[in-house]
Design a protein around this motif. Sequence first.
Motif, PDB file in Angstrom:
ATOM      1  N   UNK A 217      43.587  59.711  40.385  1.00  0.00           N
ATOM      2  CA  UNK A 217      44.281  58.437  40.282  1.00  0.00           C
ATOM      3  C   UNK A 217      44.830  58.249  38.868  1.00  0.00           C
ATOM      4  N   UNK A 218      46.146  58.230  38.751  1.00  0.00           N
ATOM      5  CA  UNK A 218      46.777  58.120  37.435  1.00  0.00           C
ATOM      6  C   UNK A 218      46.421  56.824  36.730  1.00  0.00           C
ATOM      7  N   UNK A 219      46.407  55.714  37.457  1.00  0.00           N
ATOM      8  CA  UNK A 219      46.161  54.421  36.827  1.00  0.00           C
ATOM      9  C   UNK A 219      44.742  54.327  36.277  1.00  0.00           C
ATOM     10  N   UNK A 220      43.777  54.784  37.036  1.00  0.00           N
ATOM     11  CA  UNK A 220      42.383  54.715  36.567  1.00  0.00           C
ATOM     12  C   UNK A 220      42.154  55.652  35.384  1.00  0.00           C
ATOM     13  N   UNK A 221      42.758  56.832  35.414  1.00  0.00           N
ATOM     14  CA  UNK A 221      42.599  57.747  34.290  1.00  0.00           C
ATOM     15  C   UNK A 221      43.318  57.209  33.042  1.00  0.00           C
ATOM     16  N   UNK A 222      44.442  56.541  33.244  1.00  0.00           N
ATOM     17  CA  UNK A 222      45.141  55.930  32.103  1.00  0.00           C
ATOM     18  C   UNK A 222      44.280  54.857  31.448  1.00  0.00           C
ATOM     19  N   UNK A 223      43.593  54.057  32.264  1.00  0.00           N
ATOM     20  CA  UNK A 223      42.706  53.030  31.714  1.00  0.00           C
ATOM     21  C   UNK A 223      41.591  53.659  30.884  1.00  0.00           C
TER      22      UNK A 223
END
Length: 383
Positions: A217-223
């Motif tokens: 998940x890109x969004x969770x890894x970005x966070x």
Amino acid sequence: MIVGIGDTEECQPPPEFTHPLDALDPSVPAAGPVLDIVTIDGTTTADAVAKLEDGHGPSNGILANQSLAVEKSLSNSSSSSASSSDKAIDAVNHVIEREDKLQQVTKRTRTLEKIIFVTSLSSLILMAYALVVLQWLLPYYYAVSAPLLIGLRIGLYIKYKWQYFLIDFCYFGNTLLCIFLWATPWLPEFFLVLFGLAHGPLAWATVLFRNSLVFHNTDKMTSVYIHVLPLFVTYGIRWYPDRLSQHWYTAFVSTFSEDVTYMFIWLVAVSFASFMFHMLLYLVVVYAVCRPDKSYLNSYRYLSSRGGWILTMLSVFGQRHKFLMYSLFNCFYCILSLLFTVVCYKYFVVDCIYLAFIVLVVAWNGAAFYIDVFPIKGFGYNI
């Protein structure tokens, strides 16, 4: 065997009927009672269409069986229903085509998620190796990845009306770190402020917002990266300044005073002042200038809607004072986290243990997602 649903097992439909698949075509009137078809595997045509509309459609084989069932059943119908049977068959074929397109999109999405998973895992291994061996790689990795990830997030958050997250303190802290790396990497006081922010409110946000190592998940890894990478970079500058300066365009600050008063002023007092400056600026921009409606999500709305101990604490003095409690909680949270940074700045072992603790927190949250959430909600739960 094909059996018609009703009080009789005969396949003959009543003189006037409407097949459930005709609902897909608005030109077909609801002329009478609905005839459903059951194949030998026990799947009804209505069930097949309903599952497809929910995004969990059956395979083409089942829909093909449904189409064959419709043809066989309607071949025994009276001549007055011939046009309705043709429309029903066309509707089933249309559903099959739609499912083919859905499967193609799903296949592309799964391939992208596999690429993200491999990239995220490789990045984590690279960061671990950089922390231990190639410390000079840390500022380069941050300088490339942080703008890229934040840029990708901007488009996603605007789409979901989450853009007010983008002016939260974590982005303010990352902006300050970028300025330090490219403009003034030799200033010790500026570094102490960044060390306090990175080891304080930014790092502890992984606990508050339950950041998770969800590799696909890109969004969770970005966070995770936004809150953890500044911690890694300031750790490297504090304990390995010469190695980080080895391939950077100029030398990083390498002389660190351990005077208690000096550390308290810059690590705690000035860092807290920068936090308060951002907080006041945020309040003016969001609540005095923009004033977003309830369809837009921000940190306050997110935390106050999660329930649990956070909502209980914010509601101690009732709904009227919930935002005031949220502001006071932010101040208390910042001060408490900054006080601990003095110990991390002074003792190498404590700082190493702290880094390991933060990594374990996001790893635990990721494990909770894969074990507790993913088996139930699957790939549909992406954000």
